[in-house]
Design an enzyme around this catalytic site. Structure first.
Site, short mmCIF file in Angstrom:
data_model
loop_
_atom_site.label_atom_id
_atom_site.label_comp_id
_atom_site.label_asym_id
_atom_site.label_seq_id
_atom_site.Cartn_x
_atom_site.Cartn_y
_atom_site.Cartn_z
N LYS A 106 -12.01 -7.67 5.62
CA LYS A 106 -11.10 -7.04 6.78
C LYS A 106 -12.14 -5.64 7.21
CE LYS A 106 -7.22 -3.85 7.20
NZ LYS A 106 -6.27 -3.22 6.65
N CYS A 147 0.83 -1.19 -0.05
CA CYS A 147 -0.03 -0.04 0.15
C CYS A 147 0.88 1.15 0.06
CB CYS A 147 -0.82 -0.11 1.15
SG CYS A 147 -2.35 1.22 1.12
N ARG A 153 -10.95 7.62 3.62
CA ARG A 153 -10.64 6.48 2.45
C ARG A 153 -11.81 6.20 2.01
NH1 ARG A 153 -5.41 6.61 3.82
NH2 ARG A 153 -4.74 5.70 6.08
N ARG A 201 -3.25 3.34 12.51
CA ARG A 201 -2.69 4.63 11.82
C ARG A 201 -1.84 5.27 12.82
NH1 ARG A 201 -8.49 6.13 8.59
NH2 ARG A 201 -8.19 4.07 7.33
N LYS A 231 -12.09 -4.87 1.92
CA LYS A 231 -11.64 -4.03 2.79
C LYS A 231 -12.56 -2.96 2.95
CE LYS A 231 -7.65 -1.36 4.18
NZ LYS A 231 -6.18 -1.10 3.93
N GLU A 245 -16.39 -7.68 -5.15
CA GLU A 245 -14.82 -7.35 -5.12
C GLU A 245 -14.14 -8.68 -4.98
OE1 GLU A 245 -13.02 -4.86 -5.01
OE2 GLU A 245 -13.93 -3.10 -4.30
C1 PBG Z 1 -3.06 -0.12 4.64
C2 PBG Z 1 -3.49 -0.81 5.70
C3 PBG Z 1 -4.45 -0.32 6.84
C4 PBG Z 1 -4.58 -1.55 7.67
C5 PBG Z 1 -3.56 -2.44 7.05
N1 PBG Z 1 -3.16 -2.05 5.86
C6 PBG Z 1 -4.73 1.08 7.30
C7 PBG Z 1 -5.83 1.79 6.41
O1 PBG Z 1 -6.36 1.08 5.46
O2 PBG Z 1 -6.18 2.81 6.74
C8 PBG Z 1 -5.18 -1.56 9.06
C9 PBG Z 1 -4.65 -2.51 9.90
C10 PBG Z 1 -5.23 -2.46 11.32
O3 PBG Z 1 -6.04 -1.65 11.50
O4 PBG Z 1 -4.76 -3.46 12.22
N2 PBG Z 1 -3.81 0.64 3.94
#
Ligand code: PBG
Length: 325
Positions: free
Chosen positions: A248, A120, A217, A205, A195, A233
């Site tokens: 997730k 990411c 987001r 974060r 997600k 998806e």
């Molecule tokens: C990256 C990502 C995130 C998480 C995993 N990969 C954060 C987000 O999308 O804001 C969250 C993982 C967690 O809360 O344990 N995009």
């Protein structure tokens, strides 16, 4: 069969009986432990909202990966915090970026553990969004090119699985193509397929220093009320070449996990995210809940719902508990 002939309580009378008829068994085999890699040496900085988790420099990460492996956990998932962030997320695909270095060193020092890398851009962009900006919008098609480069650089560094989590359309296909065209045809893609734009990522974060500087987001992550869309998806990711699919967060989305399990036959991962972890830790600290039991019950529920793989900050604690039995 019903009362008085059927008395379900007969088989609940003691722990041995309960053990015999238990339908879901947790095992370290299905766990993945997330780790946060930070630059420098001898850095081990606690993450306030995630007790027991740290941002660690590579030297400490090596030790942590070794411990994880010794506990029988087959995989770690790496997140990187780069030295510098910029508009282009250059740190994400740099040959000597934080993840690329960490993977190389782990592969040298700790054989036989699966190293998964989160693919990411939010940890690497100055604005904290998961892709390239055009105005205030995250531009899909330029972002997937960068994601593909990033995934490829992870694979070339030795990552065993790449896990795209940016929720850009076409990201799995772009990554699959880049891997295949560059000699990484055997590197699997674990796709964060469904997600959701969830508030339960809050503590993460802080851990990954990836809070968006403006907006949210919601224009790329999924809207929490949707279930059919999650199936679309996932289907798309499978068509694009995903080897493992993911839902997730996990606990508030057990219905999605169950549905995905029933509709698709690929290995299914669920991400028991930071907020799910922190809530239990916080309530336990206040004495409002039994933290160990809450942890075990939660992770068991995720498995019962249908997850084959569970990514969880509880991985080490659970495997310690299982070993103690
Ligand atoms: C990256 C990502 C995130 C998480 C995993 N990969 C954060 C987000 O999308 O804001 C969250 C993982 C967690 O809360 O344990 N995009």
């Amino acid at each position: 069969m019903h009362y008085p002939i059927y008395r379900p309580r007969r088989l609940r009378r003691n722990d041995d009986l309960r053990r015999m008829i238990r339908e879901t068994r947790l095992s370290a085999d299905s766990l993945v432990f997330p780790l946060f890699v930070t630059p420098g040496r001898d850095v081990k900085k606690p993450i306030q909202a995630m007790p027991g988790n740290f941002q660690m420099s590579i030297d400490h990460i090596i030790g942590e990966v070794r411990t994880t492996k010794d506990m029988g956990i087959p995989a770690v998932l790496l997140f990187g915090i780069p030295d510098e962030k910029d508009e282009l997320a250059s740190g994400a695909f740099a040959k000597d970026g934080i993840i690329q270095r960490a993977v190389r060193e782990i592969k040298n020092e700790v054989p036989n553990i699966v190293v998964i890398t989160d693919v990411c851009l939010c940890e690497y962009t100055s604005h904290g969004h998961c892709g390239m900006l055009r105005g205030e919008e995250v531009d899909n098609d330029s972002t997937i090119e960068i994601l593909a480069q990033t995934a490829l650089s992870h694979a070339l560094a030795g990552a065993d699985i790449v896990a795209p989590s940016a929720m850009m359309d076409g990201q799995v296909a772009a990554i699959r193509t880049a891997l295949d065209e560059n000699g990484c045809g055997n590197t699997p893609v674990m796709a964060y397929s469904a997600k959701y734009a969830s508030c339960f990522y809050g503590p993460f974060r802080e851990a990954a220093e990836s809070t968006p500087q403006f907006g949210d987001r919601k224009s790329y992550q999924m809207d929490p009320p949707n279930s059919n869309e999650a199936m679309r998806e996932i289907a798309t990711d499978i068509e694009e070449g995903a080897d493992i699919i993911m839902v997730k967060p996990a606990l508030p989305y057990l219905d999605i996990i169950r549905r995905a399990k029933e509709e698709f036959d690929l290995p299914l991962a669920a991400y028991n995210v930071s907020g799910e972890f922190s809530m239990i830790k916080a309530a336990a600290r206040l004495g409002w809940i039994d933290g160990d039991r809450a942890m075990l019950e939660s992770v068991t529920a995720i498995k019962r719902a249908g997850a084959d793989i569970i990514i969880t900050y509880f991985a080490q604690d659970i495997s310690r508990m299982l070993q103690a039995r």
